[in-house]
Design a protein around this motif. Sequence first.
Motif, PDB file in Angstrom:
ATOM      1  N   LYS A  28       0.803  -1.221   0.000  1.00 26.00           N
ATOM      2  CA  LYS A  28       0.000   0.000   0.000  1.00 26.00           C
ATOM      3  C   LYS A  28       0.835   1.271   0.000  1.00 26.00           C
ATOM      4  O   LYS A  28       0.289   2.368   0.086  1.00 26.00           O
ATOM      5  N   LEU A  29       2.152   1.116  -0.108  1.00 25.89           N
ATOM      6  CA  LEU A  29       3.015   2.296  -0.034  1.00 25.89           C
ATOM      7  C   LEU A  29       2.805   3.239  -1.211  1.00 25.89           C
ATOM      8  O   LEU A  29       2.737   4.464  -1.039  1.00 25.89           O
ATOM      9  N   SER A  34       1.154   8.380  -3.283  1.00 22.72           N
ATOM     10  CA  SER A  34       0.338   9.080  -4.278  1.00 22.72           C
ATOM     11  C   SER A  34      -0.634  10.045  -3.617  1.00 22.72           C
ATOM     12  O   SER A  34      -0.803  11.181  -4.068  1.00 22.72           O
ATOM     13  N   ASP A  35      -1.258   9.611  -2.528  1.00 27.47           N
ATOM     14  CA  ASP A  35      -2.204  10.472  -1.814  1.00 27.47           C
ATOM     15  C   ASP A  35      -1.496  11.682  -1.213  1.00 27.47           C
ATOM     16  O   ASP A  35      -2.024  12.809  -1.248  1.00 27.47           O
ATOM     17  N   ARG A  38      -0.464  14.064  -4.054  1.00 23.64           N
ATOM     18  CA  ARG A  38      -1.675  14.732  -4.560  1.00 23.64           C
ATOM     19  C   ARG A  38      -2.058  15.891  -3.639  1.00 23.64           C
ATOM     20  O   ARG A  38      -2.325  16.997  -4.101  1.00 23.64           O
ATOM     21  N   GLN A  39      -2.073  15.619  -2.336  1.00 21.15           N
ATOM     22  CA  GLN A  39      -2.445  16.661  -1.383  1.00 21.15           C
ATOM     23  C   GLN A  39      -1.425  17.799  -1.395  1.00 21.15           C
ATOM     24  O   GLN A  39      -1.792  18.980  -1.311  1.00 21.15           O
ATOM     25  N   TYR A  40      -0.159  17.452  -1.538  1.00 25.76           N
ATOM     26  CA  TYR A  40       0.904  18.463  -1.589  1.00 25.76           C
ATOM     27  C   TYR A  40       0.693  19.410  -2.766  1.00 25.76           C
ATOM     28  O   TYR A  40       0.756  20.640  -2.615  1.00 25.76           O
ATOM     29  N   VAL A  41       0.442  18.841  -3.938  1.00 29.59           N
ATOM     30  CA  VAL A  41       0.263  19.667  -5.134  1.00 29.59           C
ATOM     31  C   VAL A  41      -0.955  20.580  -4.985  1.00 29.59           C
ATOM     32  O   VAL A  41      -0.906  21.766  -5.334  1.00 29.59           O
ATOM     33  N   ILE A  42      -2.035  20.028  -4.453  1.00 28.11           N
ATOM     34  CA  ILE A  42      -3.251  20.830  -4.286  1.00 28.11           C
ATOM     35  C   ILE A  42      -3.007  21.973  -3.308  1.00 28.11           C
ATOM     36  O   ILE A  42      -3.396  23.126  -3.560  1.00 28.11           O
ATOM     37  N   TRP A 237      -5.182  17.405 -15.087  1.00 31.34           N
ATOM     38  CA  TRP A 237      -4.316  18.541 -14.738  1.00 31.34           C
ATOM     39  C   TRP A 237      -3.395  18.164 -13.589  1.00 31.34           C
ATOM     40  O   TRP A 237      -2.189  18.436 -13.618  1.00 31.34           O
ATOM     41  N   LEU A 238      -3.949  17.498 -12.587  1.00 31.87           N
ATOM     42  CA  LEU A 238      -3.169  17.104 -11.419  1.00 31.87           C
ATOM     43  C   LEU A 238      -2.084  16.100 -11.813  1.00 31.87           C
ATOM     44  O   LEU A 238      -0.938  16.175 -11.344  1.00 31.87           O
ATOM     45  N   GLY A 239      -2.441  15.171 -12.688  1.00 35.47           N
ATOM     46  CA  GLY A 239      -1.470  14.186 -13.149  1.00 35.47           C
ATOM     47  C   GLY A 239      -0.289  14.830 -13.850  1.00 35.47           C
ATOM     48  O   GLY A 239       0.863  14.415 -13.660  1.00 35.47           O
TER      49      GLY A 239
END
Length: 252
Positions: A28-29, A34-35, A38-42, A237-239
């Motif tokens: 699950k790493l 990835s989560d 994702r949160q960092y970029v947002i 966009w996030l990708g």
Amino acid sequence: MKSSSFFTVNDEQIDLSQVIKYLQVSGKLNQFISDVIRQYVIEQELQTRTDIDISPALIEQTIIDFRLKNQLTDPQKFQDWLKNNGSDYTTFHESVIFSFQLEKLKALVAEEKLPEHFIEHKIYLDRVVLSRIMVDSRELAEELQTQIEEGSSFEQLAKEYSLADERIFNGMMGPISRGSLPDVLRAAIDAANPGQMTGVIELEGRFSLFRVEQFLPASLEDTQLKKSLENELFDKWLGSKIQNLTVKLQVS
């Protein structure tokens, strides 16, 4: 990276490096990383934006509505709920703000490309409701077509003769994406009006009569559809943002 306590289990400290190892072993790493990314970029994007302003009154009303809906108006009950969910009021308040900011960001990111994206995918977004009678031979299909044209019930013949599962629903099929239809069927459907039948159509060695029940054209006025397309564009966009990051995992 210096090891640091992440949490305790039965008074035993579990440090962050051990958490990472557990995630690696469980497979699950990658999702965890990835989560986090994702949160960092947002969060980074939200910090640079000047066009995302959420009314404090809206936040407070949302929290009030949540507490009313979940019967958490009593302050102690609300505190207990927060504790049981591993949170506190400050964190909960920030999560409500973030949810509104995220939705606003999605709308802004998707705004310019949304009309074009909608048009490009409209054939798959438009739906049609059909009824079908499917049989093994062209002769039988043509005979049933003649009977229906002479006044016989499409529904009754579907129940009696159709080999398709939807015969138990009088031949009625659920809403189907136009883009998922075989070309020959889509052309026949597009040429028909609601209530009209197609001619006999051969598909995968069987012969079918289709009746158009209803066209369900897609529209950006559909709030749920619009939100779904915004999510697609935002994820794209996030990708692209994440692809340009340099990520290094440091575990002691």
